[in-house]
Design a protein around this motif. Structure first.
Motif, PDB file in Angstrom:
ATOM      1  N   VAL A  24       0.537  -1.188  -0.089  1.00 58.52           N
ATOM      2  CA  VAL A  24       0.106   0.155  -0.204  1.00 58.52           C
ATOM      3  C   VAL A  24       0.840   1.253   0.151  1.00 58.52           C
ATOM      4  CG1 VAL A  24      -1.894   1.199   0.936  1.00 58.52           C
ATOM      5  CG2 VAL A  24      -1.750  -1.363   1.072  1.00 58.52           C
ATOM      6  N   THR A  25       0.767   2.073  -0.734  1.00 57.72           N
ATOM      7  CA  THR A  25       1.905   2.962  -1.148  1.00 57.72           C
ATOM      8  C   THR A  25       0.582   4.953  -1.118  1.00 57.72           C
ATOM      9  OG1 THR A  25       1.047   2.992  -3.396  1.00 57.72           O
ATOM     10  CG2 THR A  25       3.605   1.997  -2.435  1.00 57.72           C
ATOM     11  N   THR A  26       1.255   5.812  -0.902  1.00 60.70           N
ATOM     12  CA  THR A  26       0.676   6.977  -0.422  1.00 60.70           C
ATOM     13  C   THR A  26       1.875   7.794  -0.940  1.00 60.70           C
ATOM     14  OG1 THR A  26       1.480   6.983   2.372  1.00 60.70           O
ATOM     15  CG2 THR A  26      -0.416   6.200   1.966  1.00 60.70           C
ATOM     16  N   ALA A  27       1.198   9.152  -1.071  1.00 59.33           N
ATOM     17  CA  ALA A  27       2.039  10.457  -1.860  1.00 59.33           C
ATOM     18  C   ALA A  27       1.322  11.574  -0.798  1.00 59.33           C
ATOM     19  CB  ALA A  27       1.792  10.734  -3.268  1.00 59.33           C
ATOM     20  N   VAL A  28       2.241  11.732   0.093  1.00 55.13           N
ATOM     21  CA  VAL A  28       1.245  13.290   0.612  1.00 55.13           C
ATOM     22  C   VAL A  28       2.735  14.431   1.179  1.00 55.13           C
ATOM     23  CG1 VAL A  28       2.045  11.756   2.355  1.00 55.13           C
ATOM     24  CG2 VAL A  28      -0.071  13.751   2.883  1.00 55.13           C
ATOM     25  N   ASP A  29       2.164  15.387   0.298  1.00 53.10           N
ATOM     26  CA  ASP A  29       3.308  16.723   0.585  1.00 53.10           C
ATOM     27  C   ASP A  29       4.398  16.227  -0.129  1.00 53.10           C
ATOM     28  OD1 ASP A  29       1.541  17.591   2.749  1.00 53.10           O
ATOM     29  OD2 ASP A  29       2.507  16.873   4.575  1.00 53.10           O
ATOM     30  N   VAL A  32       6.460  10.183  -0.922  1.00 56.30           N
ATOM     31  CA  VAL A  32       5.822   8.888  -1.475  1.00 56.30           C
ATOM     32  C   VAL A  32       6.392   7.388  -0.075  1.00 56.30           C
ATOM     33  CG1 VAL A  32       5.415   8.663  -3.014  1.00 56.30           C
ATOM     34  CG2 VAL A  32       7.539   8.610  -3.021  1.00 56.30           C
ATOM     35  N   HIS A  33       5.499   6.701   0.193  1.00 52.15           N
ATOM     36  CA  HIS A  33       6.040   5.832   0.861  1.00 52.15           C
ATOM     37  C   HIS A  33       4.920   4.641   0.750  1.00 52.15           C
ATOM     38  CE1 HIS A  33       6.846   4.671   5.589  1.00 52.15           C
ATOM     39  NE2 HIS A  33       5.735   4.391   5.271  1.00 52.15           N
ATOM     40  N   GLY A  34       5.380   3.679   1.301  1.00 51.85           N
ATOM     41  CA  GLY A  34       4.933   2.023   1.509  1.00 51.85           C
ATOM     42  C   GLY A  34       4.872   1.028   2.471  1.00 51.85           C
ATOM     43  N   ILE A  35       4.072   0.267   2.210  1.00 50.84           N
ATOM     44  CA  ILE A  35       4.309  -1.015   3.729  1.00 50.84           C
ATOM     45  C   ILE A  35       3.477  -1.685   3.085  1.00 50.84           C
ATOM     46  CG2 ILE A  35       1.844   0.452   4.056  1.00 50.84           C
ATOM     47  CD1 ILE A  35       1.981  -0.833   6.844  1.00 50.84           C
ATOM     48  N   THR A  59       3.677   3.935  10.820  1.00 50.43           N
ATOM     49  CA  THR A  59       3.641   4.912  10.049  1.00 50.43           C
ATOM     50  C   THR A  59       2.812   5.659   8.624  1.00 50.43           C
ATOM     51  OG1 THR A  59       6.124   5.489   9.938  1.00 50.43           O
ATOM     52  CG2 THR A  59       5.091   6.976   8.611  1.00 50.43           C
ATOM     53  N   THR A  60       2.607   5.004   8.234  1.00 48.38           N
ATOM     54  CA  THR A  60       1.046   4.784   7.335  1.00 48.38           C
ATOM     55  C   THR A  60      -0.333   5.205   7.880  1.00 48.38           C
ATOM     56  OG1 THR A  60       2.564   3.054   5.515  1.00 48.38           O
ATOM     57  CG2 THR A  60      -0.298   3.546   5.169  1.00 48.38           C
ATOM     58  N   HIS A  61      -0.336   5.112   9.225  1.00 48.71           N
ATOM     59  CA  HIS A  61      -1.318   4.316   9.961  1.00 48.71           C
ATOM     60  C   HIS A  61      -2.173   6.465   9.842  1.00 48.71           C
ATOM     61  CE1 HIS A  61      -4.653   4.565  12.829  1.00 48.71           C
ATOM     62  NE2 HIS A  61      -5.194   3.974  12.334  1.00 48.71           N
ATOM     63  N   ALA A  62      -0.718   6.867   9.988  1.00 50.85           N
ATOM     64  CA  ALA A  62      -1.422   8.734  10.249  1.00 50.85           C
ATOM     65  C   ALA A  62      -1.012   9.273   8.810  1.00 50.85           C
ATOM     66  CB  ALA A  62      -0.091   9.308  11.170  1.00 50.85           C
ATOM     67  N   LEU A  63      -0.757   8.421   8.047  1.00 51.04           N
ATOM     68  CA  LEU A  63      -0.516   9.214   6.255  1.00 51.04           C
ATOM     69  C   LEU A  63      -1.580   9.177   5.481  1.00 51.04           C
ATOM     70  CD1 LEU A  63       3.516   7.928   5.135  1.00 51.04           C
ATOM     71  CD2 LEU A  63       2.470  10.253   5.424  1.00 51.04           C
ATOM     72  N   GLN A  97      13.168   5.720   0.227  1.00 55.91           N
ATOM     73  CA  GLN A  97      12.809   4.787  -0.020  1.00 55.91           C
ATOM     74  C   GLN A  97      12.732   3.992  -1.504  1.00 55.91           C
ATOM     75  OE1 GLN A  97       8.082   3.509   1.743  1.00 55.91           O
ATOM     76  NE2 GLN A  97       9.647   4.122   3.252  1.00 55.91           N
ATOM     77  N   PHE A  98      12.004   3.824  -2.476  1.00 55.54           N
ATOM     78  CA  PHE A  98      12.454   3.234  -3.824  1.00 55.54           C
ATOM     79  C   PHE A  98      12.656   3.433  -4.645  1.00 55.54           C
ATOM     80  CE2 PHE A  98       7.630   4.574  -1.443  1.00 55.54           C
ATOM     81  CZ  PHE A  98       6.676   3.762  -1.801  1.00 55.54           C
ATOM     82  N   GLU A  99      14.332   3.828  -4.256  1.00 59.53           N
ATOM     83  CA  GLU A  99      16.043   3.818  -4.724  1.00 59.53           C
ATOM     84  C   GLU A  99      16.204   2.765  -5.537  1.00 59.53           C
ATOM     85  OE1 GLU A  99      18.658   6.482  -3.558  1.00 59.53           O
ATOM     86  OE2 GLU A  99      19.821   4.542  -3.888  1.00 59.53           O
TER      87      GLU A  99
END
Ligand code: FMN
Length: 168
Positions: A24-29, A32-35, A59-63, A97-99
Motif C-alpha cells: 500500500v503506497t501513499t503520496a502526501v506533501d 511517498v511511502h509504502g508498507i 507510520t502509514t496509519h497517520a499518512l 525508499q523507492f530507490e
C-alpha cells in the motif's frame, strides 16, 4: 475441545489462512511511502470498495488520512524482496525508499504503483473504522489495471510460498 485462546495460538492459526501480499503506497506533501500488507481484501462491488488493515503504530496509519487516497500493488512471486523491503523498520524515508525500484504514480492518488506486480488499484479513502490495535481503511477504487506479473506471491504460516498447481 479447542486450544487456549492466546495471541500466540491466534497468530499461528490465523496464519493458516493463505493470503497474497500487497504494498500500500501513499503520496502526501511531495513525498511517498509504502508498507507491506497481507490484510487486504475486496469488500464491495457496488460501490467498488476494498479494505486494508493498518497497525495504529505504523507510520502509514497517520499518512493515509492525510493523503486521503492510496494505491495498492498486488505483488508477484518474484517480488518477495519488495515485500521484505516495505516491511523493514530501517528502510529509508520518502523517495529514497523507492530507490532502485521501478514505479509510476497512480492517476488519482499519485501514489507509487510498483512495476512487475500482478495488479494495481488506486483508491480514494472512503472510511476509517476501529479494529482494535489496527484500523480498517476502506478505499473506493477509482482506477485499476494489470501489471506484468504472472504468478502471485503467497504468504502462509509466516512464510513466503509459491502456488503449486496440484493435479496437473
Ligand atoms: C507479509 C507481511 C504482511 C504484513 N501485513 C501487514 C498488515 O496487513 N498490516 C500492517 O499494519 N502491517 C503489516 N505488516 C507489517 C508492516 O509491513 C511493517 O510493520 C512496516 O514496517 C510498517 O511500516 P510503516 O510503519 O512505515 O507504515 C506485514 C508484514 C509482512 C512481512
Amino acid at each position: 475441545m479447542g486450544d487456549d485462546v492466546t495471541p500466540e495460538r491466534f497468530r499461528a492459526l490465523a496464519g493458516r489462512f493463505a493470503t497474497g501480499v500487497a504494498v500500500v503506497t501513499t503520496a502526501v506533501d511531495g513525498t511517498v511511502h509504502g508498507i507491506t500488507v497481507n490484510a487486504f481484501a475486496s469488500l464491495s462491488l457496488d460501490p467498488l470498495l476494498i479494505l486494508v488493515c493498518i497497525d495504529r503504530e505504523a507510520t502509514t496509519h497517520a499518512l493515509l488520512p492525510r493523503a486521503g487516497a492510496f494505491a495498492v500493488t498486488v505483488l508477484a512471486a518474484q517480488q518477495e524482496e519488495l515485500s521484505v523491503h516495505f516491511a523493514s523498520s530501517d528502510r529509508a524515508e520518502g523517495h529514497a525508499q523507492f530507490e532502485g525500484i521501478s514505479w509510476r504514480p497512480a492517476a488519482v492518488s499519485g501514489a507509487p504503483v510498483l512495476e512487475g506486480g500482478m495488479a494495481w488499484m488506486d483508491c480514494r479513502l472512503s472510511g476509517v473504522h476501529d479494529g482494535g490495535d489496527h484500523s480498517i481503511f476502506v478505499g473506493e477504487v477509482v482506477a485499476l489495471g494489470e501489471l506484468q506479473g504472472t504468478e502471485p506471491l503467497v504468504f502462509y504460516e509466516g512464510g513466503y510460498r509459491r502456488l503449486a498447481e496440484a493435479g496437473r
